[in-house]
Scaffold this motif. Structure first.
Motif, PDB file in Angstrom:
ATOM      1  N   GLN A  13       7.311 -40.123  -0.910  1.00  0.00           N
ATOM      2  CA  GLN A  13       8.007 -40.990  -1.850  1.00  0.00           C
ATOM      3  C   GLN A  13       9.500 -40.672  -1.975  1.00  0.00           C
ATOM      4  O   GLN A  13      10.276 -41.520  -2.385  1.00  0.00           O
ATOM      5  N   ASP A  14       9.895 -39.466  -1.630  1.00  0.00           N
ATOM      6  CA  ASP A  14      11.300 -39.076  -1.706  1.00  0.00           C
ATOM      7  C   ASP A  14      11.630 -38.346  -0.404  1.00  0.00           C
ATOM      8  O   ASP A  14      11.530 -37.133  -0.320  1.00  0.00           O
ATOM      9  N   ASP A  15      12.000 -39.076   0.609  1.00  0.00           N
ATOM     10  CA  ASP A  15      12.138 -38.525   1.963  1.00  0.00           C
ATOM     11  C   ASP A  15      13.443 -37.763   2.165  1.00  0.00           C
ATOM     12  O   ASP A  15      14.072 -37.848   3.211  1.00  0.00           O
ATOM     13  N   GLU A  16      13.818 -36.993   1.169  1.00  0.00           N
ATOM     14  CA  GLU A  16      15.079 -36.266   1.198  1.00  0.00           C
ATOM     15  C   GLU A  16      15.182 -35.288   2.372  1.00  0.00           C
ATOM     16  O   GLU A  16      16.239 -35.102   2.931  1.00  0.00           O
ATOM     17  N   TYR A  17      14.094 -34.687   2.758  1.00  0.00           N
ATOM     18  CA  TYR A  17      14.126 -33.665   3.805  1.00  0.00           C
ATOM     19  C   TYR A  17      13.537 -34.136   5.134  1.00  0.00           C
ATOM     20  O   TYR A  17      13.258 -33.323   6.004  1.00  0.00           O
ATOM     21  N   GLY A  18      13.337 -35.424   5.301  1.00  0.00           N
ATOM     22  CA  GLY A  18      12.889 -35.958   6.578  1.00  0.00           C
ATOM     23  C   GLY A  18      11.405 -35.858   6.840  1.00  0.00           C
ATOM     24  O   GLY A  18      10.963 -35.943   7.986  1.00  0.00           O
ATOM     25  N   TYR A  19      10.607 -35.708   5.798  1.00  0.00           N
ATOM     26  CA  TYR A  19       9.169 -35.530   5.977  1.00  0.00           C
ATOM     27  C   TYR A  19       8.531 -36.693   6.746  1.00  0.00           C
ATOM     28  O   TYR A  19       7.677 -36.472   7.595  1.00  0.00           O
ATOM     29  N   PHE A  59      11.716 -22.528   4.942  1.00  0.00           N
ATOM     30  CA  PHE A  59      10.885 -22.946   3.814  1.00  0.00           C
ATOM     31  C   PHE A  59      11.818 -23.490   2.732  1.00  0.00           C
ATOM     32  O   PHE A  59      12.747 -22.796   2.325  1.00  0.00           O
ATOM     33  N   VAL A  60      11.569 -24.707   2.269  1.00  0.00           N
ATOM     34  CA  VAL A  60      12.380 -25.313   1.208  1.00  0.00           C
ATOM     35  C   VAL A  60      11.561 -25.282  -0.073  1.00  0.00           C
ATOM     36  O   VAL A  60      10.470 -25.856  -0.145  1.00  0.00           O
ATOM     37  N   GLN A  61      12.073 -24.601  -1.079  1.00  0.00           N
ATOM     38  CA  GLN A  61      11.374 -24.433  -2.345  1.00  0.00           C
ATOM     39  C   GLN A  61      11.596 -25.618  -3.274  1.00  0.00           C
ATOM     40  O   GLN A  61      12.545 -26.384  -3.117  1.00  0.00           O
ATOM     41  N   CYS A  62      10.737 -25.739  -4.259  1.00  0.00           N
ATOM     42  CA  CYS A  62      10.865 -26.683  -5.377  1.00  0.00           C
ATOM     43  C   CYS A  62      10.864 -28.147  -4.946  1.00  0.00           C
ATOM     44  O   CYS A  62      11.492 -28.982  -5.592  1.00  0.00           O
ATOM     45  N   VAL A  63      10.165 -28.484  -3.885  1.00  0.00           N
ATOM     46  CA  VAL A  63      10.085 -29.885  -3.462  1.00  0.00           C
ATOM     47  C   VAL A  63       9.086 -30.591  -4.372  1.00  0.00           C
ATOM     48  O   VAL A  63       7.909 -30.251  -4.400  1.00  0.00           O
ATOM     49  N   ALA A 153      26.795 -16.673  -1.433  1.00  0.00           N
ATOM     50  CA  ALA A 153      27.923 -16.317  -0.568  1.00  0.00           C
ATOM     51  C   ALA A 153      29.113 -17.254  -0.771  1.00  0.00           C
ATOM     52  O   ALA A 153      30.226 -16.943  -0.343  1.00  0.00           O
ATOM     53  N   GLY A 154      28.880 -18.420  -1.385  1.00  0.00           N
ATOM     54  CA  GLY A 154      29.961 -19.371  -1.620  1.00  0.00           C
ATOM     55  C   GLY A 154      30.448 -20.046  -0.347  1.00  0.00           C
ATOM     56  O   GLY A 154      31.647 -20.257  -0.176  1.00  0.00           O
ATOM     57  N   ARG A 155      29.502 -20.394   0.544  1.00  0.00           N
ATOM     58  CA  ARG A 155      29.908 -21.053   1.796  1.00  0.00           C
ATOM     59  C   ARG A 155      28.803 -21.985   2.291  1.00  0.00           C
ATOM     60  O   ARG A 155      27.640 -21.850   1.922  1.00  0.00           O
ATOM     61  N   ILE A 156      29.199 -22.917   3.137  1.00  0.00           N
ATOM     62  CA  ILE A 156      28.258 -23.820   3.791  1.00  0.00           C
ATOM     63  C   ILE A 156      27.715 -23.109   5.029  1.00  0.00           C
ATOM     64  O   ILE A 156      28.477 -22.538   5.804  1.00  0.00           O
ATOM     65  N   GLU A 157      26.399 -23.132   5.192  1.00  0.00           N
ATOM     66  CA  GLU A 157      25.765 -22.500   6.351  1.00  0.00           C
ATOM     67  C   GLU A 157      24.917 -23.529   7.082  1.00  0.00           C
ATOM     68  O   GLU A 157      24.395 -24.469   6.472  1.00  0.00           O
ATOM     69  N   ARG A 158      24.787 -23.332   8.386  1.00  0.00           N
ATOM     70  CA  ARG A 158      23.965 -24.215   9.211  1.00  0.00           C
ATOM     71  C   ARG A 158      22.948 -23.378   9.970  1.00  0.00           C
ATOM     72  O   ARG A 158      23.282 -22.314  10.484  1.00  0.00           O
ATOM     73  N   TYR A 159      21.733 -23.892  10.035  1.00  0.00           N
ATOM     74  CA  TYR A 159      20.638 -23.201  10.709  1.00  0.00           C
ATOM     75  C   TYR A 159      19.975 -24.158  11.684  1.00  0.00           C
ATOM     76  O   TYR A 159      19.777 -25.327  11.362  1.00  0.00           O
ATOM     77  N   GLU A 160      19.622 -23.660  12.856  1.00  0.00           N
ATOM     78  CA  GLU A 160      18.791 -24.422  13.776  1.00  0.00           C
ATOM     79  C   GLU A 160      17.401 -23.809  13.698  1.00  0.00           C
ATOM     80  O   GLU A 160      17.209 -22.628  13.978  1.00  0.00           O
ATOM     81  N   LEU A 161      16.429 -24.630  13.293  1.00  0.00           N
ATOM     82  CA  LEU A 161      15.076 -24.160  13.060  1.00  0.00           C
ATOM     83  C   LEU A 161      14.088 -24.953  13.903  1.00  0.00           C
ATOM     84  O   LEU A 161      14.315 -26.118  14.209  1.00  0.00           O
ATOM     85  N   ASP A 162      12.975 -24.313  14.236  1.00  0.00           N
ATOM     86  CA  ASP A 162      11.918 -24.995  14.985  1.00  0.00           C
ATOM     87  C   ASP A 162      11.046 -25.841  14.053  1.00  0.00           C
ATOM     88  O   ASP A 162      10.476 -26.844  14.484  1.00  0.00           O
ATOM     89  N   MET A 163      10.942 -25.421  12.799  1.00  0.00           N
ATOM     90  CA  MET A 163      10.069 -26.099  11.845  1.00  0.00           C
ATOM     91  C   MET A 163      10.586 -25.857  10.441  1.00  0.00           C
ATOM     92  O   MET A 163      11.164 -24.811  10.159  1.00  0.00           O
ATOM     93  N   VAL A 164      10.366 -26.847   9.570  1.00  0.00           N
ATOM     94  CA  VAL A 164      10.696 -26.716   8.153  1.00  0.00           C
ATOM     95  C   VAL A 164       9.429 -26.993   7.355  1.00  0.00           C
ATOM     96  O   VAL A 164       8.727 -27.982   7.606  1.00  0.00           O
ATOM     97  N   VAL A 165       9.145 -26.105   6.401  1.00  0.00           N
ATOM     98  CA  VAL A 165       7.970 -26.232   5.543  1.00  0.00           C
ATOM     99  C   VAL A 165       8.457 -26.560   4.140  1.00  0.00           C
ATOM    100  O   VAL A 165       9.250 -25.820   3.570  1.00  0.00           O
ATOM    101  N   LEU A 166       7.974 -27.675   3.593  1.00  0.00           N
ATOM    102  CA  LEU A 166       8.343 -28.095   2.245  1.00  0.00           C
ATOM    103  C   LEU A 166       7.332 -27.534   1.257  1.00  0.00           C
ATOM    104  O   LEU A 166       6.135 -27.841   1.345  1.00  0.00           O
ATOM    105  N   SER A 167       7.784 -26.720   0.334  1.00  0.00           N
ATOM    106  CA  SER A 167       6.896 -26.139  -0.669  1.00  0.00           C
ATOM    107  C   SER A 167       6.671 -27.161  -1.770  1.00  0.00           C
ATOM    108  O   SER A 167       7.523 -27.355  -2.633  1.00  0.00           O
ATOM    109  N   VAL A 168       5.537 -27.821  -1.696  1.00  0.00           N
ATOM    110  CA  VAL A 168       5.223 -28.911  -2.646  1.00  0.00           C
ATOM    111  C   VAL A 168       4.305 -28.421  -3.747  1.00  0.00           C
ATOM    112  O   VAL A 168       3.544 -27.503  -3.554  1.00  0.00           O
TER     113      VAL A 168
END
Length: 168
Positions: A13-19, A59-63, A153-168
């Motif tokens: 319902q809220d495809d914020e992370y590309g699920y 892992f993305v928390q609080c989804v 850290a007060g900065r923008i970071e970028r990560y290349e990941l094989d998989m993302v898990v949404l903590s629902v």
């Protein structure tokens, strides 16, 4: 006994992370099923798109919780420790896996939970305070490019990941 009822949040319902758009973005429930010996892969941890074992997992928390925009301003009280447990499980069975947890704050509220959290960090899990602002898939590899503001850290970071898990 007071049973107030609970249900797992549906991230479609809220495809914020590309699920719904990216095959390698899964929910914590789907993750549990993938690593379960009785699951569809017989306990062999693979990513959905190409059946290869992922070595970089976010892992993305609080989804679906702690989000007033979704009319869910409360904490689910389970996501943090479920993710900590999953990172320890991965560190135990797949020690070469890089785990990155994106969070608002970690709520380790029960007896022994803070110790588990510290063990997860000692096992190599990286905890980044900040939720992803963007997840983009590389169509050639299926890898996910995650952009997050690391508020510690007060900065923008970028990560290349094989998989993302949404903590629902």
């Amino acid at each position: 006994i007071v049973a107030v009822g609970a249900d797992v949040y549906d991230p479609t319902q809220d495809d914020e992370y590309g699920y719904t758009r990216f095959r390698n973005v899964i929910t914590s429930m789907e993750f549990e099923r993938l690593i379960c010996a009785g699951g569809p892969t017989g306990g062999h941890f693979v990513r959905p798109s190409d059946r290869r074992r992922p070595t970089r997992i976010g892992f993305v928390q609080c989804v679906g919780s702690r989000n007033p925009r979704l009319n869910r301003p409360w904490c689910s009280n389970i996501c943090c420790m479920n993710t900590v447990k999953d990172t320890l499980l991965l560190a135990d069975h797949y020690p070469d896996t890089e785990n990155v947890v994106f969070y608002q704050d970690i709520r380790s509220f029960g007896k022994g939970f803070e110790d588990m959290y510290q063990r997860s960090k000692q096992a190599g899990t990286r905890y980044v305070r900040g939720l992803p602002g963007e997840i983009v898939e590389d169509p050639a590899t299926g890898n996910l490019h995650v952009t997050v503001e690391n508020t510690t850290a007060g900065r923008i970071e970028r990560y290349e990941l094989d998989m993302v898990v949404l903590s629902v």
